[in-house]
Write a protein that holds these residues in place. Structure first.
Motif, PDB file in Angstrom:
ATOM      1  N   ILE A  12       5.618   8.913   2.184  1.00 53.71           N
ATOM      2  CA  ILE A  12       4.624  10.148   2.553  1.00 53.71           C
ATOM      3  C   ILE A  12       4.536  10.860   1.277  1.00 53.71           C
ATOM      4  N   VAL A  13       3.370  10.721   0.774  1.00 58.11           N
ATOM      5  CA  VAL A  13       2.640  11.476  -0.441  1.00 58.11           C
ATOM      6  C   VAL A  13       1.874  12.590  -0.007  1.00 58.11           C
ATOM      7  N   PRO A  14       2.467  13.854   0.194  1.00 58.99           N
ATOM      8  CA  PRO A  14       1.602  15.018   0.568  1.00 58.99           C
ATOM      9  C   PRO A  14       0.312  15.517  -0.246  1.00 58.99           C
ATOM     10  N   GLU A  15       0.663  15.148  -1.458  1.00 59.08           N
ATOM     11  CA  GLU A  15      -0.802  15.641  -2.091  1.00 59.08           C
ATOM     12  C   GLU A  15      -0.879  14.439  -3.311  1.00 59.08           C
ATOM     13  N   LEU A  16      -1.792  13.555  -3.112  1.00 57.38           N
ATOM     14  CA  LEU A  16      -2.032  12.653  -4.263  1.00 57.38           C
ATOM     15  C   LEU A  16      -2.740  13.226  -5.345  1.00 57.38           C
ATOM     16  N   SER A  17      -2.268  12.783  -6.745  1.00 60.41           N
ATOM     17  CA  SER A  17      -2.920  13.075  -7.935  1.00 60.41           C
ATOM     18  C   SER A  17      -3.952  12.259  -8.596  1.00 60.41           C
ATOM     19  N   GLY A  18      -3.843  11.143  -7.851  1.00 58.29           N
ATOM     20  CA  GLY A  18      -4.868  10.392  -8.878  1.00 58.29           C
ATOM     21  C   GLY A  18      -6.493  10.697  -8.410  1.00 58.29           C
ATOM     22  N   SER A  19      -7.557  10.103  -9.257  1.00 61.80           N
ATOM     23  CA  SER A  19      -8.905  10.752  -8.896  1.00 61.80           C
ATOM     24  C   SER A  19      -9.579   9.236  -8.799  1.00 61.80           C
ATOM     25  N   SER A  20      -8.986   8.134  -8.911  1.00 65.70           N
ATOM     26  CA  SER A  20      -9.643   6.961  -8.699  1.00 65.70           C
ATOM     27  C   SER A  20      -9.345   5.936  -7.759  1.00 65.70           C
ATOM     28  N   LYS A  21      -9.978   5.154  -7.501  1.00 64.37           N
ATOM     29  CA  LYS A  21      -9.298   4.175  -6.473  1.00 64.37           C
ATOM     30  C   LYS A  21      -8.173   3.601  -6.732  1.00 64.37           C
ATOM     31  N   LYS A  22      -8.118   2.940  -8.010  1.00 65.51           N
ATOM     32  CA  LYS A  22      -7.076   2.195  -8.517  1.00 65.51           C
ATOM     33  C   LYS A  22      -5.942   3.275  -8.962  1.00 65.51           C
ATOM     34  N   GLN A  23      -6.215   4.515  -9.342  1.00 64.42           N
ATOM     35  CA  GLN A  23      -4.884   5.384  -9.469  1.00 64.42           C
ATOM     36  C   GLN A  23      -4.332   5.652  -7.990  1.00 64.42           C
ATOM     37  N   VAL A  24      -5.230   6.051  -6.904  1.00 64.06           N
ATOM     38  CA  VAL A  24      -4.613   6.260  -5.667  1.00 64.06           C
ATOM     39  C   VAL A  24      -3.666   5.142  -5.298  1.00 64.06           C
ATOM     40  N   LEU A  25      -4.289   3.801  -5.283  1.00 64.51           N
ATOM     41  CA  LEU A  25      -3.688   2.710  -4.905  1.00 64.51           C
ATOM     42  C   LEU A  25      -2.310   2.612  -5.575  1.00 64.51           C
ATOM     43  N   THR A  26      -2.208   2.886  -6.606  1.00 64.74           N
ATOM     44  CA  THR A  26      -0.913   2.710  -7.556  1.00 64.74           C
ATOM     45  C   THR A  26       0.074   3.717  -7.118  1.00 64.74           C
ATOM     46  N   GLU A  27      -0.531   4.966  -6.845  1.00 61.27           N
ATOM     47  CA  GLU A  27       0.462   5.958  -6.429  1.00 61.27           C
ATOM     48  C   GLU A  27       1.055   5.764  -4.831  1.00 61.27           C
ATOM     49  N   LEU A  28       0.184   4.969  -4.140  1.00 60.61           N
ATOM     50  CA  LEU A  28       0.534   4.644  -2.807  1.00 60.61           C
ATOM     51  C   LEU A  28       1.374   3.654  -2.791  1.00 60.61           C
ATOM     52  N   VAL A  29       1.238   2.891  -3.636  1.00 64.57           N
ATOM     53  CA  VAL A  29       2.358   1.378  -3.756  1.00 64.57           C
ATOM     54  C   VAL A  29       3.767   1.723  -4.271  1.00 64.57           C
ATOM     55  N   ALA A  30       3.688   2.782  -5.070  1.00 63.86           N
ATOM     56  CA  ALA A  30       5.046   3.144  -5.891  1.00 63.86           C
ATOM     57  C   ALA A  30       6.229   3.527  -4.959  1.00 63.86           C
ATOM     58  N   PRO A  31       6.024   4.053  -3.610  1.00 68.77           N
ATOM     59  CA  PRO A  31       7.112   4.302  -3.016  1.00 68.77           C
ATOM     60  C   PRO A  31       7.829   3.038  -2.547  1.00 68.77           C
ATOM     61  N   LEU A  32       6.934   1.965  -2.268  1.00 65.23           N
ATOM     62  CA  LEU A  32       7.487   0.516  -1.922  1.00 65.23           C
ATOM     63  C   LEU A  32       8.218  -0.043  -2.962  1.00 65.23           C
ATOM     64  N   GLU A  33       8.089  -0.011  -4.198  1.00 62.91           N
ATOM     65  CA  GLU A  33       8.810  -0.566  -5.145  1.00 62.91           C
ATOM     66  C   GLU A  33      10.224  -0.449  -5.303  1.00 62.91           C
ATOM     67  N   LYS A  34      10.685   0.967  -4.848  1.00 59.86           N
ATOM     68  CA  LYS A  34      12.201   1.243  -4.705  1.00 59.86           C
ATOM     69  C   LYS A  34      12.907   0.382  -3.666  1.00 59.86           C
ATOM     70  N   ASP A  35      12.288   0.228  -2.211  1.00 62.36           N
ATOM     71  CA  ASP A  35      12.786  -0.460  -1.359  1.00 62.36           C
ATOM     72  C   ASP A  35      12.675  -2.080  -1.491  1.00 62.36           C
ATOM     73  N   ASN A  36      11.893  -2.794  -2.430  1.00 56.93           N
ATOM     74  CA  ASN A  36      11.621  -4.102  -2.340  1.00 56.93           C
ATOM     75  C   ASN A  36      11.722  -4.625  -3.815  1.00 56.93           C
ATOM     76  N   ASN A  37      12.998  -4.936  -4.142  1.00 60.46           N
ATOM     77  CA  ASN A  37      13.375  -5.461  -5.452  1.00 60.46           C
ATOM     78  C   ASN A  37      12.678  -6.646  -5.786  1.00 60.46           C
ATOM     79  N   GLY A  38      11.934  -6.743  -6.797  1.00 61.10           N
ATOM     80  CA  GLY A  38      11.304  -7.643  -7.370  1.00 61.10           C
ATOM     81  C   GLY A  38       9.794  -7.533  -7.247  1.00 61.10           C
ATOM     82  N   MET A  39       9.300  -6.310  -6.334  1.00 65.23           N
ATOM     83  CA  MET A  39       7.976  -6.121  -6.126  1.00 65.23           C
ATOM     84  C   MET A  39       7.294  -5.705  -7.384  1.00 65.23           C
TER      85      MET A  39
END
Length: 149
Positions: A12-39
């Motif tokens: 859960i990202v309570p306040e996104l800091s990105g201002s563009s679609k790509k930045q927001v998608l990058t921010e949303l994907v980031a938590p998954l990287e910790k639990d998915n080695n090799g992602m």
């Protein structure tokens, strides 16, 4: 089906800091990287942006449900983000998005991925739910709202 089966409090990202679609998608994907080695975060963002080229996942009413499939993950995961200021996301109603539900699924999963997207869509049609989501104070409050939804 409950969101808590696919969502973790750490997703859960309570306040996104990105201002563009790509930045927001990058921010949303980031938590998954910790639990998915090799992602590869960059690859995940590319997959999501390719999906966006087919048609925006900004469905209106301040909501975006970006989604995609990736070989590097082993289970369906949901990441939730919020932007109180709103982010220009090329939504169908041309308004900024405030509520983001990212759904990432392994390549071989189809049916459950679609059922989860439908469940999220139904949930977000509820005006009361959206208002509670937007008013929540922090990630813990959001988790309380989402885990049994």
């Amino acid at each position: 089906m409950k969101l808590g089966d696919y969502l973790q409090e750490a997703y859960i990202v309570p306040e996104l800091s990105g201002s563009s679609k790509k930045q927001v998608l990058t921010e949303l994907v980031a938590p998954l990287e910790k639990d998915n080695n090799g992602m590869d975060t960059d690859q995940a963002v590319r997959v999501l942006l390719e999906r966006e080229e087919l048609g925006t996942t900004g469905i209106g009413d301040g909501i975006a449900i970006p989604h995609g499939k990736l070989d590097a993950i082993d289970r369906i995961s949901v990441v939730v983000g919020r932007s109180t200021k709103g982010i220009e996301y090329e939504a169908l109603d041309f308004k900024p998005c405030h509520i983001f539900f990212l759904v990432m699924a392994p390549e071989q999963v189809a049916g459950m991925h679609l059922r989860l997207l439908a469940h999220i869509s139904r949930l977000l049609k509820d005006e009361h739910f959206r208002q509670e989501f937007l008013k929540a104070e922090d990630a813990k409050a959001l988790w309380q709202i989402l885990k049994n939804a």
